[in-house]
Design an enzyme around this catalytic site. Structure first.
Site, mmCIF file in Angstrom:
data_model
loop_
_atom_site.group_PDB
_atom_site.id
_atom_site.type_symbol
_atom_site.label_atom_id
_atom_site.label_comp_id
_atom_site.label_asym_id
_atom_site.label_seq_id
_atom_site.Cartn_x
_atom_site.Cartn_y
_atom_site.Cartn_z
ATOM 1 C CD GLN A 243 14.556 29.552 10.094
ATOM 2 O OE1 GLN A 243 13.705 29.081 10.829
ATOM 3 N NE2 GLN A 243 15.841 29.512 10.384
ATOM 4 N N GLY A 244 12.048 30.712 5.794
ATOM 5 C CA GLY A 244 11.247 29.731 5.063
ATOM 6 C C GLY A 244 11.994 28.420 4.907
ATOM 7 C CB SER B 11 9.275 24.221 8.592
ATOM 8 O OG SER B 11 10.205 24.321 9.633
ATOM 9 C CB SER C 247 7.960 33.182 13.020
ATOM 10 O OG SER C 247 7.855 31.911 13.609
ATOM 11 C CD GLU D 164 17.014 28.324 15.317
ATOM 12 O OE1 GLU D 164 17.335 27.334 14.656
ATOM 13 O OE2 GLU D 164 15.923 28.884 15.211
HETATM 14 C C1 LIG Z 1 6.173 28.736 17.306
HETATM 15 C C2 LIG Z 1 6.904 28.128 16.165
HETATM 16 C C3 LIG Z 1 7.558 28.942 15.268
HETATM 17 C C4 LIG Z 1 8.217 28.403 14.156
HETATM 18 N N1 LIG Z 1 8.833 29.259 13.277
HETATM 19 C C5 LIG Z 1 9.403 28.745 12.161
HETATM 20 C C6 LIG Z 1 9.963 29.626 11.178
HETATM 21 O O1 LIG Z 1 9.932 30.859 11.308
HETATM 22 N N2 LIG Z 1 10.492 29.086 10.072
HETATM 23 C C7 LIG Z 1 10.564 27.729 9.881
HETATM 24 O O2 LIG Z 1 11.099 27.308 8.868
HETATM 25 N N3 LIG Z 1 10.045 26.870 10.788
HETATM 26 C C8 LIG Z 1 9.469 27.344 11.922
HETATM 27 N N4 LIG Z 1 8.900 26.484 12.851
HETATM 28 C C9 LIG Z 1 8.873 25.051 12.543
HETATM 29 C C10 LIG Z 1 9.725 24.177 13.438
HETATM 30 O O3 LIG Z 1 11.072 24.274 13.108
HETATM 31 C C11 LIG Z 1 9.177 22.751 13.274
HETATM 32 O O4 LIG Z 1 7.884 22.728 13.825
HETATM 33 C C12 LIG Z 1 10.043 21.712 13.934
HETATM 34 O O5 LIG Z 1 11.267 21.585 13.288
HETATM 35 C C13 LIG Z 1 9.334 20.339 13.961
HETATM 36 O O6 LIG Z 1 8.854 19.959 12.715
HETATM 37 P P1 LIG Z 1 7.328 19.466 12.539
HETATM 38 O O7 LIG Z 1 6.468 20.511 13.128
HETATM 39 O O8 LIG Z 1 7.120 19.104 11.130
HETATM 40 O O9 LIG Z 1 7.186 18.189 13.437
HETATM 41 P P2 LIG Z 1 7.634 16.685 13.050
HETATM 42 O O10 LIG Z 1 8.995 16.715 12.500
HETATM 43 O O11 LIG Z 1 6.574 16.056 12.245
HETATM 44 O O12 LIG Z 1 7.671 16.030 14.470
HETATM 45 C C14 LIG Z 1 6.521 15.483 15.125
HETATM 46 C C15 LIG Z 1 6.986 14.694 16.332
HETATM 47 O O13 LIG Z 1 7.824 13.621 15.891
HETATM 48 C C16 LIG Z 1 9.077 13.672 16.529
HETATM 49 N N5 LIG Z 1 10.144 13.246 15.627
HETATM 50 C C17 LIG Z 1 10.339 13.597 14.339
HETATM 51 N N6 LIG Z 1 11.458 13.060 13.860
HETATM 52 C C18 LIG Z 1 11.995 12.347 14.858
HETATM 53 C C19 LIG Z 1 13.192 11.569 15.006
HETATM 54 N N7 LIG Z 1 14.073 11.424 14.015
HETATM 55 N N8 LIG Z 1 13.410 11.011 16.189
HETATM 56 C C20 LIG Z 1 12.554 11.160 17.225
HETATM 57 N N9 LIG Z 1 11.433 11.872 17.154
HETATM 58 C C21 LIG Z 1 11.166 12.466 15.993
HETATM 59 C C22 LIG Z 1 9.264 15.132 16.918
HETATM 60 O O14 LIG Z 1 10.152 15.278 17.996
HETATM 61 C C23 LIG Z 1 7.841 15.523 17.277
HETATM 62 O O15 LIG Z 1 7.585 15.166 18.593
HETATM 63 C C24 LIG Z 1 8.233 27.004 13.958
HETATM 64 C C25 LIG Z 1 7.576 26.189 14.870
HETATM 65 C C26 LIG Z 1 6.903 26.715 15.945
HETATM 66 C C27 LIG Z 1 6.185 25.797 16.880
#
Ligand SMILES: Cc1cc2nc3c(=O)[nH]c(=O)nc-3n(C[C@H](O)[C@H](O)[C@H](O)COP(=O)(O)OP(=O)(O)OC[C@H]3O[C@@H](n4cnc5c(N)ncnc54)[C@H](O)[C@@H]3O)c2cc1C
Lengths: 298, 376
Positions: free
Chosen positions: B121-122, B124, B156, B239
């Protein structure tokens, strides 16, 4: 598997909500809080006529012939409306105490070291001798304390484990309170404006409300399932979750209301105080946790 | 309210149990977590086994209750988890099944079900996580192809995937949600570079994916151009459906094991710890009931409801509490990576982040279920 309310169950719940909305609305609630210790006997009989107390008695015995799931639904509604009175005690006595099923007789119940509504009761389940009145924290629940087990010629028996049905009905009332607290908080958060926007638009408030819902809905699944299985471990689990949902939910509801939440006039404190009273009823959280721990060892 | 299963459902369960008892002893040994080709082969092999026995499409074709039974029984029997098939079976597949054309369904669904192809899944990107609609990976039209440039992150299984369900920006001028398109990108296309990222648990479970003028046929677009946000919401609602059934069953087993270990090593004598385990028992019982409740709702309505967000919030925290309790039982052994549960404790830390952080889930619950206003 169809773990949802049936049409009949939805109708039963709607009927109870309608009855309570008509006979015990917000004004009645405040009036009751202003005249502590008095039970509305007319309403009690009406509940009896609606089958609240006779719900689980067989039809052959003049009961409604329904089961625990239905009892849980009406107790949830009672909790939601903050209906005062020894509801569970009278319901549990319906088969044994004449008049309890119809709402003619009000039955109190010795539970742990406390009795709710002793002065208004016509009958008492358990030994209430030596009971002394307590200045109750909840204006809508008069309390007496009964002395603990004392040695002597007629020793008061040490209380056994709580009746599981009493535990479950208490959990159902707590669930109603948790749901109501979330509704009240959301209503207030939608309408109260600060900094030029409804406070519900602030994430700190929003997240409090979201957590209230999560706790209430998790407790709901546990309470309803326990009513279906009546397994002791399910009932103990339901109780722990419902207590948590009610006690923390009413707290958060108070927080969302700000200064208004700290007033006598707002109904928020009444929900919180009742949640505290119920949390003392029918066995402690510690007992439930120990029981569920032991269950893990099988 | 009825927690009993129909005779047909019970028969499905009985047949499945019988089949699992027959087939599981013959499975090859589990591959080393670092052996990616081995893991891919193992996960696909299991899917093929399911396919040959007629269980392959239980995630889409079957009723929610049947799916619940399948996930419950396979977990109880210790069968392999979906693993590398996750995105194919639970994201991309269902999306193609609902939004794809006849040809697209024919091209992509059968290989997923047969265990021939792995998807990733691409979505993020470095600057688009919770705020997914901020994604910037660009796609231009060039004849019957899109030319894609940009980068994805946290992908992932990218290393072993054949296909990527990719979100790209096709109209930068349009409002954010209206300029996004959903593409199926072959991972072996020229211009795709995968750089594995090590997780805090030490292994490379996800990756960065760099895209440098990758040519993707227009025929690989699912849904209309610039309609990818809506198409994506379909995926995300899947999901949040029954995705965690097996895990709740697994957590309940872990909790039982934990109690037995505590009983043996003396930790059980601490009433505070006992009560903590007792409360976790209540918690996971309730989560199991909530799963059954949500499944019944989905059964009644035909689609998974918003109840999924309520569940995900509660479950991801409960899972972390479970492994924190495990650490309390283990004492100093909780610092030894070779002990059971220590790696699981580390993995559990991702649960409140992946697939929508807890904060985002609370926003969803507050705005979509409780109707609270969006902030400014
Ligand atoms: C193990 C793992 C597997 C993953 N696999 C995939 C995958 O296969 N494909 C894919 O596309 N993605 C994948 N992801 C990505 C995942 O969907 C993102 O990490 C997630 O959506 C959060 O985005 P970010 O990491 O950029 O954090 P950010 O969005 O930068 O968030 C950082 C912090 O800010 C908070 N925050 C952000 N916006 C708000 C808001 N509006 N209100 C309150 N708090 C907020 C968040 O809750 C968090 O605590 C994976 C992540 C993990 C950890």
């Amino acid at each position: 598997m169809r773990f949802r309310l049936t049409g009949d169950q939805e109708a039963l719940r709607a009927g109870m909500r309608e009855l309570l909305g008509r006979r015990f609305d917000g004004a009645a609630l405040r009036a009751a809080a202003g005249a502590p210790g008095r039970l509305d006997r007319g309403l009690w009989r009406e509940l009896g006529a609606a089958g609240f107390f006779a719900l689980r008695l067989p039809e052959a015995d003049g009961g409604v012939g329904l089961g625990l799931p239905e009892a849980v639904l009406v107790f949830e509604e009672a909790g939601r409306a903050l209906l005062p009175g020894p509801l569970a005690a009278t319901h549990l006595a319906a088969a044994d105490v004449p008049g309890a099923a119809t709402g003619e007789t009000v039955v109190a119940r010795v539970d742990g070291g406390l009795v709710e509504w002793l002065a208004e009761a016509d009958e008492v389940t358990g030994d209430a001798s030596g009971a002394v009145p307590v200045r109750s924290v909840d204006p809508l629940t008069p309390l007496h304390r009964v002395p603990g087990p004392v040695p002597g010629p007629a020793p008061r028996p040490v209380p056994g484990p709580a009746d599981p049905v009493a535990v479950l009905l208490t959990a159902a009332e707590q669930l109603g309170t948790a749901t109501r607290a979330c509704e009240l908080a959301v209503q207030h958060a939608r309408t109260r404006v600060q900094f030029g926007q409804p406070i519900g638009a602030f994430q700190a408030v929003k997240h409090l409300c979201a957590e209230m819902l999560v706790r209430a809905e998790t407790a709901r699944a546990a309470v309803y399932a326990a009513a279906v299985t009546s397994a002791p471990a399910d009932i103990a689990a339901a109780r722990l979750l419902a207590d948590e949902a009610a006690v923390r939910g009413t707290r958060d509801c108070l927080q969302v209301h700000g200064g208004m939440g700290f007033t006598w006039e707002s109904e928020v404190h009444l929900h919180l105080k009742r949640a505290w009273v119920r949390a003392q009823r029918a066995g402690s959280n510690a007992e439930g946790e120990e029981m569920l721990a032991a269950e893990l060892l099988g | 309210m009825d927690l009993s299963y129909t005779p047909e459902e019970e028969e499905f369960r009985a047949r499945l149990r019988e089949w699992l008892a027959k087939v599981l002893p013959g499975l090859p040994p589990k591959p080393d977590p670092e052996d990616w080709p081995g893991r891919r082969a193992y996960d696909l092999g299991w899917q093929r086994t399911l396919y040959d026995a007629g269980y392959a499409d239980v995630h889409w074709g079957a009723s929610p209750t049947t799916r619940l039974i399948f996930l419950e029984e396979t977990e109880k029997a210790g069968a392999p988890y979906v693993g590398a098939n996750f995105v194919g079976l639970l994201h991309a597949g269902p999306t193609i099944a609902t939004e794809g054309t006849e040809e697209q369904r024919a091209r992509w669904l059968a290989p997923i079900l047969r265990g021939d192809e792995v998807w990733c899944q691409g979505f993020s990107e470095p600057d688009a996580g919770s705020d997914l609609a901020a994604l910037r990976t660009r796609a231009w039209r060039d004849g019957d192809h899109y030319v894609v440039s940009g980068s994805k992150i946290w992908t992932s299984h990218a290393e072993v995937a054949d296909w990527c369900e990719l979100l790209v920006r096709t109209d930068p001028a349009a409002p954010r949600h209206r300029g996004i398109t959903w593409l199926a990108m072959p991972m072996d296309a020229p211009g795709v570079t995968v750089r594995p990222l090590r997780t805090l648990a030490g292994s490379a479970e996800f990756a960065e994916v760099f895209l440098d003028e990758v040519r993707v046929p227009v025929a690989n677009r699912v849904g209309a151009e610039n309609d990818g946000w809506r198409v994506t919401m379909v995926t995300l609602s899947f999901e949040r459906g029954t995705a965690f059934v097996g895990e709740v069953v697994a957590c309940r087993r872990v909790l039982g094991d934990l109690a037995r270990v505590a009983h043996r090593n003396g930790a059980w004598d601490d009433p505070e710890l006992r009560r903590r385990l007792g409360r976790l028992n209540a918690e996971f019982r309730a989560l199991w009931r909530l799963t059954q409740w949500n499944v019944s709702e989905a059964e009644g309505r035909g689609v998974p409801g918003v109840g999924g967000s309520v569940f995900k919030l509660r479950y991801s925290h409960a899972r972390q509490e479970l492994y924190d309790a495990a650490a309390a039982v283990l004492g100093p052994d909780a610092l030894d990576l070779d002990r059971p549960w220590v790696l699981d404790r580390l993995s559990s830390l991702s649960y409140t982040i992946a697939a929508g952080t807890s904060q985002i889930q609370r926003n969803i619950v507050a705005e979509r279920i409780l109707g609270l206003p969006k902030g400014r």
